[in-house]
Design a protein around this motif. Structure first.
Motif, PDB file in Angstrom:
ATOM      1  N   ILE A 118      -5.215   0.114   7.953  1.00 37.15           N
ATOM      2  CA  ILE A 118      -5.654   1.034   6.903  1.00 37.15           C
ATOM      3  C   ILE A 118      -7.090   0.639   6.599  1.00 37.15           C
ATOM      4  CG2 ILE A 118      -5.342   1.755   4.513  1.00 37.15           C
ATOM      5  CD1 ILE A 118      -2.364   0.926   4.859  1.00 37.15           C
ATOM      6  N   GLY A 161       1.052   4.909  -5.895  1.00 41.46           N
ATOM      7  CA  GLY A 161       0.193   5.269  -4.762  1.00 41.46           C
ATOM      8  C   GLY A 161       0.894   6.210  -3.797  1.00 41.46           C
ATOM      9  N   ALA A 162       2.144   5.919  -3.490  1.00 40.82           N
ATOM     10  CA  ALA A 162       2.921   6.756  -2.565  1.00 40.82           C
ATOM     11  C   ALA A 162       3.175   8.139  -3.159  1.00 40.82           C
ATOM     12  CB  ALA A 162       4.239   6.065  -2.227  1.00 40.82           C
ATOM     13  N   ALA A 185      -0.369  10.194  -3.600  1.00 35.67           N
ATOM     14  CA  ALA A 185      -1.211  10.398  -2.422  1.00 35.67           C
ATOM     15  C   ALA A 185      -1.277  11.878  -2.055  1.00 35.67           C
ATOM     16  CB  ALA A 185      -0.666   9.591  -1.240  1.00 35.67           C
ATOM     17  N   HIS A 188       0.867  -1.175   0.000  1.00 38.05           N
ATOM     18  CA  HIS A 188       0.000   0.000   0.000  1.00 38.05           C
ATOM     19  C   HIS A 188       0.902   1.223   0.000  1.00 38.05           C
ATOM     20  CE1 HIS A 188      -3.546   2.453   0.884  1.00 38.05           C
ATOM     21  NE2 HIS A 188      -2.755   3.142   1.690  1.00 38.05           N
ATOM     22  N   THR A 239       1.316   5.337   0.253  1.00 36.17           N
ATOM     23  CA  THR A 239       0.612   6.434   0.908  1.00 36.17           C
ATOM     24  C   THR A 239       1.626   7.478   1.379  1.00 36.17           C
ATOM     25  OG1 THR A 239      -0.949   6.968   2.682  1.00 36.17           O
ATOM     26  CG2 THR A 239       0.700   5.274   3.168  1.00 36.17           C
ATOM     27  N   LYS A 240       1.139   8.557   1.954  1.00 34.55           N
ATOM     28  CA  LYS A 240       2.009   9.515   2.637  1.00 34.55           C
ATOM     29  C   LYS A 240       1.787   9.452   4.143  1.00 34.55           C
ATOM     30  CE  LYS A 240       3.017  12.558  -1.105  1.00 34.55           C
ATOM     31  NZ  LYS A 240       2.710  13.772  -1.819  1.00 34.55           N
ATOM     32  N   ASN A 288      -7.756   9.798  -2.708  1.00 34.91           N
ATOM     33  CA  ASN A 288      -6.675  10.628  -3.233  1.00 34.91           C
ATOM     34  C   ASN A 288      -6.967  11.146  -4.634  1.00 34.91           C
ATOM     35  OD1 ASN A 288      -4.709  10.631  -1.165  1.00 34.91           O
ATOM     36  ND2 ASN A 288      -4.265   8.494  -1.633  1.00 34.91           N
TER      37      ASN A 288
END
Length: 140
Positions: free
Chosen positions: A28, A57-58, A61, A16, A18-19, A35
């Protein structure tokens, strides 16, 4: 959910991006703003079995801070993400999934390489065009 799967495949690793700054054991969950698009409340938590999809994704985000990639474990049934599968692309090339159940953080992966700045810029421009066209994530 249609075509549900479970994570009984011990060899499968899920990520996953994300920030969010999370730690092992954190969950999660769905119910936070997406986002993408109009940032509506997401009905699902999303994850992938490919590091490249997790990197996107990272990087994409919302929020401040650096992108992070976590190894996650689904706690319930999940299905292919229709935003990246048969409803938009043939098959599931990014091995992307969604679930209404929480994802448990197993660990953080720090040995990943960001996309080139021009590649990231092109992706952000593409997502902005979709937003302007009113195209939203499939949440049905």
């Amino acid at each position: 959910m249609d075509k549900t799967k479970t994570s009984n495949q011990a060899s499968e690793i899920y990520y996953h991006g994300t920030k969010a700054n999370l730690k092992e054991g954190d969950l999660i969950e769905a119910g936070f703003n997406s986002n993408y698009g109009q940032r509506k409340v997401a009905k699902y938590a999303y994850f992938t079995a490919t590091i490249d999809a997790a990197i996107w994704g990272a990087e994409l985000a919302q929020g401040e801070g650096e992108g992070r990639i976590y190894l996650v474990e689904p706690t319930g049934a999940f299905e292919d993400d229709p935003n990246l599968t048969d409803k938009k692309f043939p098959g599931n090339p990014t091995k992307s999934y969604r679930t209404t159940s929480p994802l448990r953080i197993v660990s953080e992966r720090s040995d990943w390489q960001e996309h080139a700045p021009e590649q990231l810029k092109a992706m952000k421009e593409h997502l902005e065009r979709l937003k302007q066209m009113g195209i939203e994530a499939i949440e049905e």
